[in-house]
Structure formats: C-alpha cells, structure tokens
Design a protein around this motif. Structure first.
Motif, PDB file in Angstrom:
ATOM      1  N   VAL A 175       6.131 100.409 143.638  1.00 16.16           N
ATOM      2  CA  VAL A 175       5.300 100.145 144.812  1.00 16.16           C
ATOM      3  C   VAL A 175       3.993  99.471 144.415  1.00 16.16           C
ATOM      4  O   VAL A 175       3.528  98.544 145.087  1.00 16.16           O
ATOM      5  N   TRP A 176       3.393  99.929 143.324  1.00 16.48           N
ATOM      6  CA  TRP A 176       2.130  99.331 142.875  1.00 16.48           C
ATOM      7  C   TRP A 176       2.329  98.042 142.102  1.00 16.48           C
ATOM      8  O   TRP A 176       1.395  97.250 141.948  1.00 16.48           O
ATOM      9  N   GLY A 177       3.524  97.833 141.580  1.00 15.91           N
ATOM     10  CA  GLY A 177       3.785  96.629 140.794  1.00 15.91           C
ATOM     11  C   GLY A 177       3.100  96.624 139.453  1.00 15.91           C
ATOM     12  O   GLY A 177       2.687  95.563 138.960  1.00 15.91           O
ATOM     13  N   THR A 178       2.982  97.798 138.838  1.00 16.21           N
ATOM     14  CA  THR A 178       2.318  97.888 137.537  1.00 16.21           C
ATOM     15  C   THR A 178       2.945  98.992 136.704  1.00 16.21           C
ATOM     16  O   THR A 178       3.496  99.954 137.246  1.00 16.21           O
ATOM     17  N   GLU A 179       2.889  98.850 135.396  1.00 14.91           N
ATOM     18  CA  GLU A 179       3.452  99.856 134.491  1.00 14.91           C
ATOM     19  C   GLU A 179       2.414 100.944 134.224  1.00 14.91           C
ATOM     20  O   GLU A 179       1.226 100.654 134.032  1.00 14.91           O
ATOM     21  N   LEU A 180       2.864 102.204 134.226  1.00 18.17           N
ATOM     22  CA  LEU A 180       1.974 103.342 134.020  1.00 18.17           C
ATOM     23  C   LEU A 180       2.291 104.038 132.708  1.00 18.17           C
ATOM     24  O   LEU A 180       3.442 104.028 132.247  1.00 18.17           O
ATOM     25  N   ASP A 181       1.271 104.643 132.133  1.00 18.18           N
ATOM     26  CA  ASP A 181       1.461 105.408 130.909  1.00 18.18           C
ATOM     27  C   ASP A 181       2.175 106.716 131.251  1.00 18.18           C
ATOM     28  O   ASP A 181       1.654 107.516 132.037  1.00 18.18           O
ATOM     29  N   PRO A 182       3.366 106.970 130.701  1.00 23.58           N
ATOM     30  CA  PRO A 182       4.142 108.163 131.085  1.00 23.58           C
ATOM     31  C   PRO A 182       3.403 109.476 130.860  1.00 23.58           C
ATOM     32  O   PRO A 182       3.421 110.361 131.729  1.00 23.58           O
ATOM     33  N   ARG A 183       2.749 109.615 129.716  1.00 17.71           N
ATOM     34  CA  ARG A 183       2.088 110.877 129.400  1.00 17.71           C
ATOM     35  C   ARG A 183       0.910 111.135 130.335  1.00 17.71           C
ATOM     36  O   ARG A 183       0.737 112.244 130.843  1.00 17.71           O
ATOM     37  N   ASN A 184       0.115 110.110 130.567  1.00 18.85           N
ATOM     38  CA  ASN A 184      -1.040 110.263 131.446  1.00 18.85           C
ATOM     39  C   ASN A 184      -0.613 110.547 132.887  1.00 18.85           C
ATOM     40  O   ASN A 184      -1.185 111.396 133.577  1.00 18.85           O
ATOM     41  N   PHE A 185       0.415 109.851 133.338  1.00 17.04           N
ATOM     42  CA  PHE A 185       0.912 110.071 134.693  1.00 17.04           C
ATOM     43  C   PHE A 185       1.435 111.489 134.854  1.00 17.04           C
ATOM     44  O   PHE A 185       1.131 112.172 135.839  1.00 17.04           O
ATOM     45  N   SER A 186       2.216 111.952 133.890  1.00 16.19           N
ATOM     46  CA  SER A 186       2.760 113.310 133.950  1.00 16.19           C
ATOM     47  C   SER A 186       1.640 114.339 134.006  1.00 16.19           C
ATOM     48  O   SER A 186       1.694 115.305 134.783  1.00 16.19           O
ATOM     49  N   ARG A 187       0.605 114.138 133.200  1.00 14.71           N
ATOM     50  CA  ARG A 187      -0.519 115.070 133.184  1.00 14.71           C
ATOM     51  C   ARG A 187      -1.206 115.123 134.548  1.00 14.71           C
ATOM     52  O   ARG A 187      -1.528 116.213 135.050  1.00 14.71           O
ATOM     53  N   LYS A 188      -1.424 113.959 135.157  1.00 13.39           N
ATOM     54  CA  LYS A 188      -2.089 113.920 136.454  1.00 13.39           C
ATOM     55  C   LYS A 188      -1.244 114.601 137.536  1.00 13.39           C
ATOM     56  O   LYS A 188      -1.762 115.353 138.367  1.00 13.39           O
ATOM     57  N   VAL A 189       0.041 114.338 137.531  1.00 15.44           N
ATOM     58  CA  VAL A 189       0.916 114.914 138.557  1.00 15.44           C
ATOM     59  C   VAL A 189       0.983 116.431 138.427  1.00 15.44           C
ATOM     60  O   VAL A 189       0.835 117.166 139.411  1.00 15.44           O
ATOM     61  N   LEU A 190       1.186 116.921 137.212  1.00 19.25           N
ATOM     62  CA  LEU A 190       1.349 118.356 137.014  1.00 19.25           C
ATOM     63  C   LEU A 190       0.052 119.123 137.227  1.00 19.25           C
ATOM     64  O   LEU A 190       0.077 120.327 137.513  1.00 19.25           O
ATOM     65  N   SER A 191      -1.072 118.450 137.110  1.00 20.70           N
ATOM     66  CA  SER A 191      -2.354 119.124 137.329  1.00 20.70           C
ATOM     67  C   SER A 191      -2.808 119.085 138.787  1.00 20.70           C
ATOM     68  O   SER A 191      -3.840 119.656 139.121  1.00 20.70           O
ATOM     69  N   THR A 192      -2.039 118.426 139.639  1.00 21.09           N
ATOM     70  CA  THR A 192      -2.385 118.324 141.058  1.00 21.09           C
ATOM     71  C   THR A 192      -1.642 119.404 141.826  1.00 21.09           C
ATOM     72  O   THR A 192      -0.430 119.345 141.994  1.00 21.09           O
ATOM     73  N   GLU A 193      -2.365 120.383 142.292  1.00 21.66           N
ATOM     74  CA  GLU A 193      -1.756 121.554 142.921  1.00 21.66           C
ATOM     75  C   GLU A 193      -0.984 121.173 144.181  1.00 21.66           C
ATOM     76  O   GLU A 193      -1.484 120.454 145.045  1.00 21.66           O
ATOM     77  N   GLY A 194       0.257 121.660 144.248  1.00 20.18           N
ATOM     78  CA  GLY A 194       1.067 121.474 145.435  1.00 20.18           C
ATOM     79  C   GLY A 194       1.759 120.138 145.555  1.00 20.18           C
ATOM     80  O   GLY A 194       2.458 119.889 146.545  1.00 20.18           O
ATOM     81  N   PHE A 195       1.592 119.246 144.568  1.00 22.29           N
ATOM     82  CA  PHE A 195       2.225 117.927 144.634  1.00 22.29           C
ATOM     83  C   PHE A 195       3.738 118.071 144.462  1.00 22.29           C
ATOM     84  O   PHE A 195       4.518 117.684 145.337  1.00 22.29           O
ATOM     85  N   ILE A 196       4.148 118.619 143.330  1.00 22.72           N
ATOM     86  CA  ILE A 196       5.562 118.862 143.081  1.00 22.72           C
ATOM     87  C   ILE A 196       5.724 120.268 142.522  1.00 22.72           C
ATOM     88  O   ILE A 196       4.771 120.846 141.980  1.00 22.72           O
ATOM     89  N   GLU A 197       6.934 120.801 142.648  1.00 23.90           N
ATOM     90  CA  GLU A 197       7.222 122.136 142.148  1.00 23.90           C
ATOM     91  C   GLU A 197       8.551 122.119 141.391  1.00 23.90           C
ATOM     92  O   GLU A 197       9.492 121.431 141.812  1.00 23.90           O
ATOM     93  N   PRO A 198       8.645 122.870 140.279  1.00 22.92           N
ATOM     94  CA  PRO A 198       9.887 122.862 139.496  1.00 22.92           C
ATOM     95  C   PRO A 198      11.021 123.564 140.248  1.00 22.92           C
ATOM     96  O   PRO A 198      10.805 124.546 140.954  1.00 22.92           O
ATOM     97  N   THR A 199      12.227 123.031 140.097  1.00 22.06           N
ATOM     98  CA  THR A 199      13.403 123.670 140.696  1.00 22.06           C
ATOM     99  C   THR A 199      14.041 124.670 139.743  1.00 22.06           C
ATOM    100  O   THR A 199      14.843 125.497 140.171  1.00 22.06           O
TER     101      THR A 199
END
Length: 232
Positions: A173-197
């Motif tokens: 959607v953004w048309g840009t490549e993201l750093d996997p480690r940094n992205f994962s850190r941001k997502v997992l530190s954001t409360e309520g964004f995603i939850e493990p199954t």
C-alpha cells in the motif's frame, strides 16, 4: 437559470475496492457498456434509488456490477465529488466509498458493465472515465494514511496472518520496503493491534511463523508512520 432558481441534480455512488493480489495493490474496475465513456474503464457505481440510503446503494451497485457482496467488506465513505462538469450528462454529484479487503475472487460483470476485473493501481492512472482517476488517487492516499493511524491494515489480511503478511500489506500500500525487525517491534509493542492465536504456519524456508488475528484496538498509539516505519 437565475441565481435564485433551485438546481436539480442527481446523486450517484462510486466504489473504490482495494485489495492486495500477487504483492501488488489492485483496484476493482468495470468496463462501461453505456454512454458516456462507453468501453472505458471506470469504478463500479451507479445512481441512488428511491428508498435507499447511500450505503445501501453502494452495496447494491457493487453486487449488481461485480457480483461481490459489500456487506462483508470494510466500507467507509471517502468524499463527495461535486464539480459541475464532472459528468457530461449534467449536474450529477457522487459520494465515493472506499473498501479494503483480503485477496478477493475474480468479479463477475453484470448490470451496465461489460466486464469487471482487478487492475494494478499503477497501471490505470489517467485511464478512467469521469473523474474516477481523482477519486482513485484520493482513495489510495486515504488507505495509506489509515495504515499510519489505525489498525485498518488487518482488513487486507485473512482471519489469521503472520507479521510478515501484515508487513507485506504496508509495503504494497505504501509502495516502500520496510525493515522486518523494526516493523515487528513496532507492531508487537502497539497494544491491541494484533493478538497471537497460539498457532504457527510452516514456512518453506526457516522456522514456523507465529499466527495472529486482529486485536480490539481501532487506532494506533503511537502511529506507525511512513517516514519511520522502515528505520531503527
């Protein structure tokens, strides 16, 4: 017509349906079977009928022209397009809707559409009927902004997904490549964004990847900004 006379106009709805297919952002288009702009690609849509509200009209037009059901999509009002010369038939204003969804099936044309198909957003710029190029550009920018400040990226994913799947949505959607480690850190530190199954997906290469589903949050605190998402 004098300045004091009432202007009678007609109202339409247009739909921008975005999905991720084959790692590209695609939009749902029809080929018009009627004038004006016969045989030109356009966004699905049509006139508001008596007894309908705008969302009902949007869902009906989507089903009639493409065979897809709007009731199962995230559908939000985008904007009103009211340029007096936007339609050669006269003063016809449009309320545009944006829908985001996971990889959707091949649409089936109907109503006044010759065909319906998915097209890469980058391939159709400048080709659409009416003012649909402007509507599409506005919708893509709305989707990009929504990914920064809300959890709407999960609407592009299935019921269960990996962080890699989610990152791919942002990249497409953004048309840009993201750093996997940094992205994962941001997502997992954001409360309520995603939850493990509790489940995992076996990968062709590497370790199994943890599966997640969308969490209860609707907004991101802090936001995941385009300018910082790919950097440490």
């Amino acid at each position: 017509m004098t300045d004091r006379e009432h202007l009678y106009l007609r109202l339409t709805v247009d739909l921008v349906i975005l999905t991720v297919r084959a790692n590209d952002l695609h939009v749902l288009l029809i080929e018009r079977d009627n004038e004006p702009f016969r045989f030109r690609p356009a966004l699905p849509g049509g006139f508001l009928r008596g007894g309908e509200d705008l969302r009902q009209a949007a869902e009906r037009e989507l089903a009639e022209e493409t065979g897809l059901q709007g009731t199962s999509l995230h559908l939000e009002q985008l904007a009103v397009y009211d340029s007096p010369d936007r339609d050669p038939r006269g003063p016809i204003f449009s309320v545009a809707y944006l829908a985001l969804a996971p990889d959707l099936p091949i649409p089936t044309a109907g109503s006044d559409a010759r065909q319906a198909q998915w097209a890469r957003v980058d391939d159709v710029a400048g080709e659409l009927a009416f003012d649909h190029d402007r509507i599409l550009a506005d919708a893509v920018e709305r989707a990009r902004t929504r990914l920064e400040f809300t959890t709407l990226a999960t609407a592009f994913c299935g019921p269960c997904f990996t962080i890699g799947d989610l990152r791919n949505v942002y990249e497409v959607v953004w048309g840009t490549e993201l750093d996997p480690r940094n992205f994962s850190r941001k997502v997992l530190s954001t409360e309520g964004f995603i939850e493990p199954t509790g489940g995992k997906r076996v990968q062709e290469v590497g370790r199994p990847a943890a599966l997640y589903h969308r969490g209860p949050a609707l907004t991101l605190h802090p936001p995941i900004l385009r300018t910082t998402a790919g950097t440490e």
